[in-house]
Design a protein around this motif. Structure first.
Motif, PDB file in Angstrom:
ATOM      1  N   CYS A 105       0.832  -1.205   0.000  1.00  0.00           N
ATOM      2  CA  CYS A 105       0.000   0.000   0.000  1.00  0.00           C
ATOM      3  C   CYS A 105       0.862   1.248   0.000  1.00  0.00           C
ATOM      4  N   ALA A 106       1.903   1.249   0.804  1.00  0.00           N
ATOM      5  CA  ALA A 106       2.786   2.411   0.890  1.00  0.00           C
ATOM      6  C   ALA A 106       3.483   2.668  -0.444  1.00  0.00           C
ATOM      7  N   VAL A 107       3.917   1.614  -1.131  1.00  0.00           N
ATOM      8  CA  VAL A 107       4.568   1.768  -2.425  1.00  0.00           C
ATOM      9  C   VAL A 107       3.609   2.365  -3.438  1.00  0.00           C
ATOM     10  N   VAL A 108       2.384   1.852  -3.469  1.00  0.00           N
ATOM     11  CA  VAL A 108       1.390   2.362  -4.421  1.00  0.00           C
ATOM     12  C   VAL A 108       1.103   3.828  -4.150  1.00  0.00           C
ATOM     13  N   VAL A 109       0.868   4.179  -2.898  1.00  0.00           N
ATOM     14  CA  VAL A 109       0.547   5.565  -2.551  1.00  0.00           C
ATOM     15  C   VAL A 109       1.729   6.474  -2.848  1.00  0.00           C
ATOM     16  N   ASN A 110       2.923   6.087  -2.429  1.00  0.00           N
ATOM     17  CA  ASN A 110       4.105   6.933  -2.643  1.00  0.00           C
ATOM     18  C   ASN A 110       4.437   7.101  -4.116  1.00  0.00           C
ATOM     19  N   SER A 111       4.161   6.108  -4.935  1.00  0.00           N
ATOM     20  CA  SER A 111       4.461   6.249  -6.355  1.00  0.00           C
ATOM     21  C   SER A 111       3.387   7.042  -7.088  1.00  0.00           C
ATOM     22  N   THR A 112       2.192   7.133  -6.524  1.00  0.00           N
ATOM     23  CA  THR A 112       1.100   7.855  -7.174  1.00  0.00           C
ATOM     24  C   THR A 112       1.072   9.321  -6.770  1.00  0.00           C
ATOM     25  N   ILE A 113       1.473   9.654  -5.578  1.00  0.00           N
ATOM     26  CA  ILE A 113       1.395  11.029  -5.072  1.00  0.00           C
ATOM     27  C   ILE A 113       2.137  12.032  -5.961  1.00  0.00           C
ATOM     28  N   PRO A 114       3.350  11.746  -6.417  1.00  0.00           N
ATOM     29  CA  PRO A 114       4.031  12.754  -7.249  1.00  0.00           C
ATOM     30  C   PRO A 114       3.337  13.011  -8.590  1.00  0.00           C
ATOM     31  N   LEU A 115       2.578  12.066  -9.081  1.00  0.00           N
ATOM     32  CA  LEU A 115       1.939  12.207 -10.388  1.00  0.00           C
ATOM     33  C   LEU A 115       0.710  13.108 -10.357  1.00  0.00           C
ATOM     34  N   LEU A 116      -0.007  13.080  -9.273  1.00  0.00           N
ATOM     35  CA  LEU A 116      -1.267  13.831  -9.170  1.00  0.00           C
ATOM     36  C   LEU A 116      -1.251  14.701  -7.921  1.00  0.00           C
ATOM     37  N   VAL A 123      -8.292   2.845   1.376  1.00  0.00           N
ATOM     38  CA  VAL A 123      -7.600   1.576   1.620  1.00  0.00           C
ATOM     39  C   VAL A 123      -8.563   0.645   2.339  1.00  0.00           C
ATOM     40  N   VAL A 124      -8.808  -0.498   1.719  1.00  0.00           N
ATOM     41  CA  VAL A 124      -9.686  -1.509   2.299  1.00  0.00           C
ATOM     42  C   VAL A 124      -8.810  -2.676   2.723  1.00  0.00           C
ATOM     43  N   THR A 125      -8.885  -3.001   4.013  1.00  0.00           N
ATOM     44  CA  THR A 125      -8.044  -4.076   4.539  1.00  0.00           C
ATOM     45  C   THR A 125      -8.824  -4.857   5.594  1.00  0.00           C
ATOM     46  N   ASP A 126      -8.199  -5.863   6.150  1.00  0.00           N
ATOM     47  CA  ASP A 126      -8.851  -6.638   7.206  1.00  0.00           C
ATOM     48  C   ASP A 126      -8.627  -5.959   8.556  1.00  0.00           C
ATOM     49  N   SER A 127      -9.381  -6.411   9.537  1.00  0.00           N
ATOM     50  CA  SER A 127      -9.319  -5.770  10.857  1.00  0.00           C
ATOM     51  C   SER A 127      -7.970  -5.967  11.534  1.00  0.00           C
ATOM     52  N   LEU A 128      -7.243  -6.999  11.175  1.00  0.00           N
ATOM     53  CA  LEU A 128      -5.934  -7.251  11.776  1.00  0.00           C
ATOM     54  C   LEU A 128      -4.921  -6.194  11.351  1.00  0.00           C
ATOM     55  N   ASN A 129      -4.951  -5.788  10.083  1.00  0.00           N
ATOM     56  CA  ASN A 129      -3.977  -4.837   9.553  1.00  0.00           C
ATOM     57  C   ASN A 129      -4.434  -3.386   9.584  1.00  0.00           C
ATOM     58  N   LEU A 130      -5.685  -3.130   9.916  1.00  0.00           N
ATOM     59  CA  LEU A 130      -6.204  -1.768   9.914  1.00  0.00           C
ATOM     60  C   LEU A 130      -5.410  -0.825  10.820  1.00  0.00           C
ATOM     61  N   PRO A 131      -5.114  -1.186  12.068  1.00  0.00           N
ATOM     62  CA  PRO A 131      -4.354  -0.252  12.911  1.00  0.00           C
ATOM     63  C   PRO A 131      -2.967   0.079  12.338  1.00  0.00           C
ATOM     64  N   ALA A 132      -2.291  -0.911  11.787  1.00  0.00           N
ATOM     65  CA  ALA A 132      -0.959  -0.666  11.238  1.00  0.00           C
ATOM     66  C   ALA A 132      -1.028   0.230  10.007  1.00  0.00           C
ATOM     67  N   ILE A 133      -1.991  -0.026   9.128  1.00  0.00           N
ATOM     68  CA  ILE A 133      -2.132   0.799   7.930  1.00  0.00           C
ATOM     69  C   ILE A 133      -2.533   2.224   8.306  1.00  0.00           C
ATOM     70  N   SER A 134      -3.403   2.341   9.306  1.00  0.00           N
ATOM     71  CA  SER A 134      -3.798   3.684   9.771  1.00  0.00           C
ATOM     72  C   SER A 134      -2.603   4.446  10.321  1.00  0.00           C
ATOM     73  N   MET A 135      -1.759   3.764  11.068  1.00  0.00           N
ATOM     74  CA  MET A 135      -0.574   4.416  11.628  1.00  0.00           C
ATOM     75  C   MET A 135       0.409   4.812  10.520  1.00  0.00           C
ATOM     76  N   TRP A 136       0.546   3.942   9.519  1.00  0.00           N
ATOM     77  CA  TRP A 136       1.488   4.185   8.432  1.00  0.00           C
ATOM     78  C   TRP A 136       1.125   5.450   7.674  1.00  0.00           C
ATOM     79  N   PHE A 137      -0.166   5.609   7.405  1.00  0.00           N
ATOM     80  CA  PHE A 137      -0.601   6.760   6.605  1.00  0.00           C
ATOM     81  C   PHE A 137      -1.006   7.921   7.488  1.00  0.00           C
TER      82      PHE A 137
END
Length: 137
Positions: A105-116, A123-137
């Motif tokens: 997810c981080a790679v996709v977001v970081n590679s898209t941000i400079p373009l637009l 971001v749709v994820t499972d409940s196990l990874n939601l806290p980590a993804i929320s913290m990352w972004f």
């Protein structure tokens, strides 16, 4: 037996039609306590019916578990997300990412941000990874 049937019907009515915590009547926990009292009374009156008591206790436990799950689901669905006002903004580019991989997810977001300049990621994820993804972004 009549009391137990009444308690079972009360609990089934309280939990059976509920889809979320707000659908539960305020007296749902009182009905569960009344069921427990009736089960205790039945076990004292009919000690030879231990299997029936065990089954009814299991039913009471399952009903309590359903109430707990409904409360958890409601609290998750009614959460306020950051940037809620941007969810329906047509001036932004909206991207949906379905993944349980935080680094991907981080790679996709970081590679898209400079373009637009104006983009919004969902971001749709499972409940196990939601806290980590929320913290990352």
């Amino acid at each position: 037996m009549k009391e137990l049937r009444t308690r079972i019907k009360e609990v089934e009515q309280a939990v059976g039609d509920a889809f979320k915590d707000s659908d539960l009547p305020r007296s749902a926990s009182q009905k569960m306590k009344a069921m427990e009292a009736s089960l205790s009374k039945a076990s004292r009156a009919y000690p030879h019916c231990s299997q029936m008591v065990a089954k009814l206790r299991a039913m009471a436990y399952n009903a309590e578990e359903q109430i707990r799950v409904q409360k958890n689901q409601e609290s998750y669905l009614e959460r306020k997300f950051p940037n809620q006002q941007k969810l329906n903004d047509p001036d932004l580019y909206h991207y949906a990412i379905f993944s349980d991989n935080i680094l991907a997810c981080a790679v996709v977001v970081n590679s898209t941000i400079p373009l637009l300049r104006e983009n919004f990621f969902h971001v749709v994820t499972d409940s196990l990874n939601l806290p980590a993804i929320s913290m990352w972004f």
